[in-house]
Scaffold this motif. Structure first.
Motif: not given
Length: 207
Positions: A127-138, A86-102
């Motif tokens: 992710v939310q603690a960084r101020g980003a919005l999460v779109v969760l895909i089921g 998560l840190d390396r691939d997402v949080l390092s990008e300064n995310p605004r919106v995450i589309v999460l599909a795991l």
């Protein structure tokens, strides 16, 4: 008798539509997000297994919304793997919106449900603690085999204030014209996923 069956069928359709309409009726955390990047974070369904990079759903979604969508999908990843990077691939990008599909690989490997959704919750919380919005895909399984994944995803989205899109492969899985193999879409299948995401969650992804 026929008219009664039609009435019942119509009632079921209406009930289903009302159920779907209640998705995202809860308060969304970071509805006005901070950060910069839109990041698609997931497994092979995100990376675009065996397809050209331009055929993956993040690339096709990017064209639909007119904004870059960073593809951070890794084939074979479970929710544990996703949490580890998560840190390396997402949080390092300064995310605004995450589309999460795991979670699809967790389901296929029959990993403990509690572990899967605990991992997803940790990802969402960070992710939310960084101020980003999460779109969760089921993803959906067979309840008697895998447990009720669909309900667990929806409950998680409601509890954590995520935007929710149910059943990533809805309308794709089982259609041979949209599938590359038993589990993975082809380019046309990913295009359908991208269009659905744009339709159901585009207003949030573009924020």
């Amino acid at each position: 008798f026929r008219s009664r069956r039609i009435v019942v069928a119509c009632g079921l359709v209406v009930a289903f539509m009302l159920l779907r309409s209640r998705d995202n009726s809860w308060p969304i955390i970071n509805e006005s997000p901070q950060g910069a990047a839109i990041v698609a974070f997931g497994d092979s369904l995100t990376s675009g297994y065996q397809m050209a990079e331009a055929d993956s759903y993040p690339a096709q979604l990017s064209k639909l919304i007119g904004r870059e969508v960073v593809n951070r999908g890794v084939s074979g990843d479970t929710s544990t793997d996703g949490l580890a990077r998560l840190d390396r691939d997402v949080l390092s990008e300064n995310p605004r919106v995450i589309v999460l599909a795991l979670g699809a690989n967790d389901m296929l490997r029959r990993l403990p449900l509690e572990d899967t959704f605990a991992n997803l919750r940790r990802i969402i919380d960070r992710v939310q603690a960084r101020g980003a919005l999460v779109v969760l895909i089921g993803v959906e399984g067979f309840p008697l085999v895998h447990g009720d994944y669909g309900k667990r995803y929806r409950d998680l989205a409601r509890e954590t204030g995520c935007v929710y899109v149910p059943d990533m492969l809805d309308g794709v899985l089982g259609d041979h014209t949209l599938m590359f193999d038993q589990f993975h879409p082809n380019a046309a299948g990913y295009a359908r996923i991208a269009r659905r995401l744009e339709s159901e969650a585009g207003q949030f992804i573009k924020r």
